[in-house]
Write an enzyme that holds these catalytic residues in place. Structure first.
Site, short mmCIF file in Angstrom:
data_model
loop_
_atom_site.label_atom_id
_atom_site.label_comp_id
_atom_site.label_asym_id
_atom_site.label_seq_id
_atom_site.Cartn_x
_atom_site.Cartn_y
_atom_site.Cartn_z
N HIS A 1 48.49 9.86 15.59
CA HIS A 1 47.56 9.00 14.88
C HIS A 1 46.09 9.28 15.19
O HIS A 1 45.26 9.38 14.28
CB HIS A 1 47.88 7.53 15.19
CG HIS A 1 47.39 6.58 14.15
ND1 HIS A 1 48.00 5.37 13.91
CD2 HIS A 1 46.36 6.64 13.28
CE1 HIS A 1 47.35 4.74 12.94
NE2 HIS A 1 46.36 5.49 12.55
N GLY B 1 37.61 2.63 1.53
CA GLY B 1 38.11 1.57 2.40
C GLY B 1 38.47 0.32 1.64
O GLY B 1 38.02 0.08 0.51
N SER C 1 41.53 6.33 3.22
CA SER C 1 40.43 5.58 2.60
C SER C 1 39.68 6.45 1.58
O SER C 1 38.46 6.54 1.61
CB SER C 1 39.46 5.05 3.65
OG SER C 1 40.03 4.01 4.41
N PRO C 2 40.40 7.10 0.65
CA PRO C 2 39.72 7.99 -0.30
C PRO C 2 38.79 7.26 -1.26
O PRO C 2 37.90 7.89 -1.84
CB PRO C 2 40.89 8.63 -1.06
CG PRO C 2 41.99 7.62 -0.96
CD PRO C 2 41.84 7.02 0.40
N LEU C 3 38.97 5.95 -1.40
CA LEU C 3 38.10 5.16 -2.28
C LEU C 3 37.03 4.42 -1.50
O LEU C 3 36.30 3.60 -2.06
CB LEU C 3 38.93 4.17 -3.10
CG LEU C 3 40.04 4.80 -3.96
CD1 LEU C 3 40.84 3.72 -4.66
CD2 LEU C 3 39.45 5.78 -4.96
N TYR D 1 50.21 -0.39 11.83
CA TYR D 1 49.81 -1.16 10.66
C TYR D 1 50.46 -2.55 10.74
O TYR D 1 51.53 -2.79 10.18
CB TYR D 1 50.21 -0.45 9.37
CG TYR D 1 49.41 0.81 9.10
CD1 TYR D 1 48.29 1.15 9.85
CD2 TYR D 1 49.80 1.69 8.08
CE1 TYR D 1 47.57 2.30 9.59
CE2 TYR D 1 49.08 2.85 7.81
CZ TYR D 1 47.96 3.14 8.58
OH TYR D 1 47.26 4.30 8.33
#
Length: 287
Positions: free
Chosen positions: A129, A213, A209-211, A54
């Site tokens: 990952h 992205g 990314s539950p929403l 990240y």
């Protein structure tokens, strides 16, 4: 804050995803990111998800890990119950791409570097990952197993895995696989077999990314009308309804929405107070 479990550790039912604070489009003001982490801690969040990949530029590997370490170090309260979950096995050359490196020697070196950046003797949760097609999956997970055996990590997880890889990792780790982190959202439901398998095995499932992205999270209500309709009836945001829908899938689900603004994570955390009824769930799932 309601809690759920990763392995033997109790964590908040909603975690904080650190990626938006460190990749392209990140806040120019790093203080805003630290205030976001502090706001999450104030609200009872005890799970923070990060990765050594990240970062935006090639010469700043682990940007997000270092940021989180600084935020925890400058927080005025107790952080002893905060689980920082990081990942290794990917790298970014600085041109916006994401590449895999599942070689055991890379995973070991990545873990050692993450330990230093996080300022800990043992990482709470370390996750492979992404599978590297050029490296046998068993070799990559074997490296994670060795780190677990040596005490460099306290718990082991995997990310972006299919059901066969989940079963293989569980076998290689001797039954010690505690988490699977896969993409899952109203826009991306193809990880449902993995979610169901985690539910069956009692392994935490962490939707990334539950929403939908970073770029599309704010448009969730306009893209998925049922979520907007239920949100309007409840007087809350579509994003809260979405996270409540995630939590209703299974007790093993722990969403990790990304945030780089205090108000974003506070809105997400409020989803733990919502309980959707059967009609609402049917509308969201099939409507």
């Amino acid at each position: 804050m309601k809690n759920r479990r990763i392995g033997a550790v109790e964590v908040s039912a909603i975690g904080l995803g650190g990626m938006p604070m460190s990749i392209e489009g990140r806040p120019e003001d790093e203080d805003r990111s630290i205030r976001t982490i502090h706001a999450a801690l104030d609200a009872g969040v005890t799970l923070i998800d990060t990765a050594d990949a990240y970062h935006q530029y090639a010469d700043e590997v682990g940007h997000n890990e270092s940021l989180i370490a600084r935020a925890l170090g400058s927080y005025g309260g107790d952080t002893s119950d905060v689980l920082v979950a990081t990942k290794g096995g990917m790298f970014r050359p600085g041109d916006g791409t994401w590449l895999t490196d599942g070689r055991p020697e890379h995973i070991r070196a990545a873990c050692e570097a993450s330990l230093k950046r996080l300022g800990v003797d043992s990482i709470g949760l370390y996750q492979h990952h992404r599978p590297d097609p050029s490296v046998p999956y068993a070799d990559s997970i074997g490296a994670v197993r060795d780190l677990l055996d040596e005490g460099k990590i306290q718990m082991a997880g995997i990310s972006n895995a299919n059901p066969d890889q989940i079963r293989q990792a569980q076998e290689i780790l001797g039954g010690r696989l505690v988490s699977v982190q896969n993409q899952f959202s109203p826009a991306f439901r193809s990880s449902e077999p993995e979610l169901l398998l985690c539910d069956e095995l009692g392994i935490a499932f962490l939707p990334w990314s539950p929403l939908g992205g970073i770029a599309q999270a704010s448009e969730l209500g306009s893209r998925f009308q049922p979520f907007a309709d239920v949100a309007a009836a409840r007087g809350v945001s579509p994003q809260q309804i979405c996270l409540a829908w995630h939590l209703a899938q299974s007790p093993v689900v722990i969403p990790i929405p990304g945030a780089s603004r205090p108000e974003s994570i506070l809105d997400s955390v409020a989803a733990t107070a919502l309980t959707l009824d059967d009609d609402e769930l049917a509308t969201l799932t099939f409507g």
